[in-house]
Structures are given as C-alpha cells and as structure tokens.
Design a protein around this motif. Structure first.
Motif, PDB file in Angstrom:
ATOM      1  N   MET A   1       1.141  -0.909   0.100  1.00  0.00           N
ATOM      2  CA  MET A   1      -0.343  -0.156  -0.141  1.00  0.00           C
ATOM      3  C   MET A   1       0.900   1.480   0.011  1.00  0.00           C
ATOM      4  SD  MET A   1      -2.935  -1.369   2.271  1.00  0.00           S
ATOM      5  CE  MET A   1      -4.545  -1.861   2.131  1.00  0.00           C
ATOM      6  N   ASP A   2       0.864   2.084  -0.896  1.00  0.00           N
ATOM      7  CA  ASP A   2       1.241   3.366  -0.333  1.00  0.00           C
ATOM      8  C   ASP A   2       0.951   4.700   0.505  1.00  0.00           C
ATOM      9  OD1 ASP A   2       2.366   5.394  -1.282  1.00  0.00           O
ATOM     10  OD2 ASP A   2       1.312   6.720  -3.026  1.00  0.00           O
ATOM     11  N   VAL A   3       1.548   3.686   1.271  1.00  0.00           N
ATOM     12  CA  VAL A   3       1.427   5.186   2.920  1.00  0.00           C
ATOM     13  C   VAL A   3       3.035   5.376   3.194  1.00  0.00           C
ATOM     14  CG1 VAL A   3       0.726   4.795   5.553  1.00  0.00           C
ATOM     15  CG2 VAL A   3      -0.524   3.408   3.983  1.00  0.00           C
ATOM     16  N   THR A   4       2.778   7.050   2.961  1.00  0.00           N
ATOM     17  CA  THR A   4       3.792   7.776   3.853  1.00  0.00           C
ATOM     18  C   THR A   4       3.923   7.874   5.536  1.00  0.00           C
ATOM     19  OG1 THR A   4       2.553   9.799   2.811  1.00  0.00           O
ATOM     20  CG2 THR A   4       4.792   7.930   1.336  1.00  0.00           C
ATOM     21  N   ARG A   5       4.519   8.114   5.904  1.00  0.00           N
ATOM     22  CA  ARG A   5       4.636   9.522   6.722  1.00  0.00           C
ATOM     23  C   ARG A   5       3.865  10.647   6.828  1.00  0.00           C
ATOM     24  NH1 ARG A   5       7.389  10.370  11.328  1.00  0.00           N
ATOM     25  NH2 ARG A   5       5.956  12.432  12.975  1.00  0.00           N
ATOM     26  N   GLU A   6       3.735  11.235   5.412  1.00  0.00           N
ATOM     27  CA  GLU A   6       2.878  12.485   5.368  1.00  0.00           C
ATOM     28  C   GLU A   6       1.241  12.198   5.156  1.00  0.00           C
ATOM     29  OE1 GLU A   6       2.189  15.911   1.650  1.00  0.00           O
ATOM     30  OE2 GLU A   6       3.493  14.206   1.579  1.00  0.00           O
ATOM     31  N   VAL A   7       1.368  11.367   4.316  1.00  0.00           N
ATOM     32  CA  VAL A   7      -0.733  10.243   4.849  1.00  0.00           C
ATOM     33  C   VAL A   7      -0.422  10.369   5.827  1.00  0.00           C
ATOM     34  CG1 VAL A   7      -1.812   8.734   3.575  1.00  0.00           C
ATOM     35  CG2 VAL A   7      -0.056   9.835   2.463  1.00  0.00           C
ATOM     36  N   LEU A   8       0.170   9.310   6.776  1.00  0.00           N
ATOM     37  CA  LEU A   8      -0.287   8.953   8.032  1.00  0.00           C
ATOM     38  C   LEU A   8      -0.061  10.397   9.645  1.00  0.00           C
ATOM     39  CD1 LEU A   8       1.476   5.665   9.094  1.00  0.00           C
ATOM     40  CD2 LEU A   8      -0.348   6.270   8.337  1.00  0.00           C
ATOM     41  N   ASP A   9       0.027  11.275   9.075  1.00  0.00           N
ATOM     42  CA  ASP A   9       0.232  13.219   9.568  1.00  0.00           C
ATOM     43  C   ASP A   9      -1.011  13.486   9.445  1.00  0.00           C
ATOM     44  OD1 ASP A   9       2.586  11.958  10.773  1.00  0.00           O
ATOM     45  OD2 ASP A   9       3.716  13.636   9.853  1.00  0.00           O
ATOM     46  N   ARG A  10      -1.531  13.152   8.040  1.00  0.00           N
ATOM     47  CA  ARG A  10      -2.787  14.012   7.427  1.00  0.00           C
ATOM     48  C   ARG A  10      -4.486  13.341   7.929  1.00  0.00           C
ATOM     49  NH1 ARG A  10      -0.569  13.931   1.816  1.00  0.00           N
ATOM     50  NH2 ARG A  10      -2.694  12.647   1.783  1.00  0.00           N
ATOM     51  N   MET A  11      -3.952  11.810   8.353  1.00  0.00           N
ATOM     52  CA  MET A  11      -4.986  10.898   8.707  1.00  0.00           C
ATOM     53  C   MET A  11      -5.125  10.867  10.708  1.00  0.00           C
ATOM     54  SD  MET A  11      -3.774   7.943   6.587  1.00  0.00           S
ATOM     55  CE  MET A  11      -5.068   5.992   7.458  1.00  0.00           C
TER      56      MET A  11
END
Length: 330
Positions: A1-11
């Motif tokens: 899955m295309d999960v990055t720290r930036e995506v996690l921070d937004r979530m």
C-alpha cells in the motif's frame, strides 16, 4: 500500500482535539503492525515503523472543544500515575441509588447490575454477556463456593453471524472464576438477587424472549451495544441517581457533504465523573478493605494482568513511605 509518513500525519490530524490525535496515532500504529505481519504483507517493514512510540503529534486539522478531565488532583510522593483514589469509586449510597434508578429505567435486572459490578468486578463487556450457565450458586468441580465463570466478553466489532455470536475472549485472552458474595457491601442480599434473576432468565429463555438466557438482556433479548446502553439506560439512571456528571458545550468542525467543506457545529455533551468502570474499582476496594485480599488474590479474581498492576492501582498509596519516614525521626 502506498502509505507514507505524510499520509499518516494527515490521517492523524483529522481529529478535533490533541487527545483524539493521540488515539488516532495508536490506532494507525496498530494497523501498520498488523498489515506488516499479515501474510502476504500489506506494508513493508519501513512502513510498519513509521509511527514509533514517541512519535511527534501533529496539530489537529479539524478544530474542536477539548473534553474536560474527570478529576484534577495532586499526587502523593510514591503514588503511581494510575493509583485509584477512594473518590474514584462509588460509595455504598451511590451504588444503592444507581440500582434503584436502573430498576425504574429497565426493570427486571436493573437493581442487580450495579450491585454485581461493585461486588465481583467484571468489566462491562464481561458482565453484559453473562448467561445462566455462567452462574454457579452451589459451586462446581472447579470451586465449591458460589461463583461466576468469566470465559467471554462482548465483542463490539463482531458480526452477528460469527461462530461465537458477539462474544470474544476477555481482555488479554484470560478466563477466570469470580466470586459471588452472599451479601453485597451495601447490605443487599446479593446471592438471593442473583438466584431470582437466574430463574427469571431461564423462564425468559423458555418463552423465547431471551434465547441465550442472558442475565442482562437488551429489550429484544440479545446482547447490548455499549453505546446504546450508555445513552439510553446508564446516563438517564446516573442523572436520576445524582451521580456526578460534567456537562459542556462542544464546538466541532463537521464535514458537510453538500457544501464540500467543514462547518462549525455545537452540541451538548455529558461526561460521567465516575463511569461504569468505577464499579470495578469499588470491587477492588471491597476485596482489600472488607475481605483482606492480597495482590495475588485480587489479580486472580479481577482478571488484572499481573500483581504489579494491582499493587500500583490499589495498594501503594504513598502514605506508607511517609509513615516509615516519620517513624525514623520520632
């Protein structure tokens, strides 16, 4: 899955308060670990480690009013952060008042539920799945005294068609035997109340109104959902019984699908200063102060993880250090 720290921070930031950001973080951290351990893995080892235990918390992107704390107090030197004070557990008068109010709200089992919670210490999910076969008024092969078998708990996420119904193993996958006292610490004839409810539950099962012979069934005869019990039963009963509640106006940004943007909404919220779980704390104090239970006994009967947990929460007040120190200087 295309999960990055930036995506996690937004979530993580999609929460109304810093507290909810921390909750989102814990949930996402568990999700990443589960996804890595799943076979085949959804995440790489690098992705699984994107949210370490002391990760920096982002500011909430969606604004909201922080909920008030239940209590603010100082801590005695030597006390653990999670030490349970006397005021964290309901008194005998408060338990009796809640029992009377619940009896008026739901009838049948209302008076029994708080008394049972305060005298044998089940968690909510353990208590509200109890069935007639879990009650042993005259003992059994495992114990000669009256007791309950705590083998299951309500599983809030289980579909109705899963093999165990809406049941999962108790917290930590630990089953146990819990005590049934003849008399409650409030002076109520507890064992007699349980016997009467047991007879009623079996009669309800025979009539088809309560198929599983639950001790505390929902109106349609199945298990309760925690949110419905809290909103429809417990909160009105607490208000009637005079239990301490905190009411505040919450402002929160709520997504409006029609406009495609967030809109500020206000609603009234209520926080129980002593939630249902506080009855479990009363059980611990009853076990220690009335029956003289040592940490090992309390751990076994209440299902805590280990003796150190109950030592910190219920035994080590901090006063013992002061008393010994003062005696040295006498």
């Amino acid at each position: 899955m295309d999960v990055t720290r930036e995506v996690l921070d937004r979530m993580r930031a999609q929460a109304g308060t810093p507290h909810m950001v921390r909750i989102n973080t814990t949930a996402l951290r568990s999700f990443l670990l589960w996804g890595y351990r799943h076979s085949p893995s959804f995440f790489t080892i690098t992705q699984a480690e994107l949210l370490p235990p002391r990760v920096v918390m982002p500011a909430p992107a969606v604004k909201g009013t922080q909920a008030p704390t239940r209590r603010t107090r100082a801590r005695r030197v030597g006390q653990a952060d999670d030490y349970v004070h006397e005021e964290d557990a309901p008194s005998a008068g408060q338990v009796r008042a809640l029992s009377a109010a619940l009896e008026r709200v739901v009838g049948t089992w209302g008076a029994l539920a708080p008394e049972l919670a305060a005298n044998f210490g089940p968690r909510w999910g353990e208590q509200f799945q109890l069935r007639a076969p879990d009650v042993h008024l005259d003992g059994c092969n495992e114990a000669e005294q009256s007791h309950f078998h705590i083998d299951w708990a309500v599983d809030p996420g289980a579909p109705a068609d899963c093999p165990n119904g809406r049941r999962a193993r108790p917290k930590g996958d630990k089953t146990r035997i819990a005590p049934l006292a003849t008399e409650s610490f409030t002076g109520t004839p507890l064992k007699a109340m349980v016997a009467a409810r047991l007879t009623a539950a079996l009669a309800e099962q025979h009539s088809g109104a309560n198929p599983d012979a639950l001790l505390f069934p929902a109106p349609r005869g199945g298990m309760w959902w925690h949110s419905a019990f809290e909103a429809d039963v417990l909160r009105p009963a607490m208000q009637e019984a005079g239990w301490p509640l905190r009411v505040w106006e919450e402002e929160r940004d709520v997504w409006d699908a029609r406009t495609g943007s967030y809109a500020r909404r206000t609603r009234t919220r209520t926080l129980a200063v002593m939630p249902w779980h506080s009855l479990r704390h009363r059980f611990a104090r009853v076990a220690i102060d009335v029956y003289g239970a040592d940490p090992g006994v309390l751990m076994a009967l209440g299902g805590w993880e280990n003796e150190l947990t109950v030592l910190h929460r219920y035994y080590r007040t901090g006063r013992e250090h002061t008393a010994r120190g003062l005696a040295l200087f006498e």
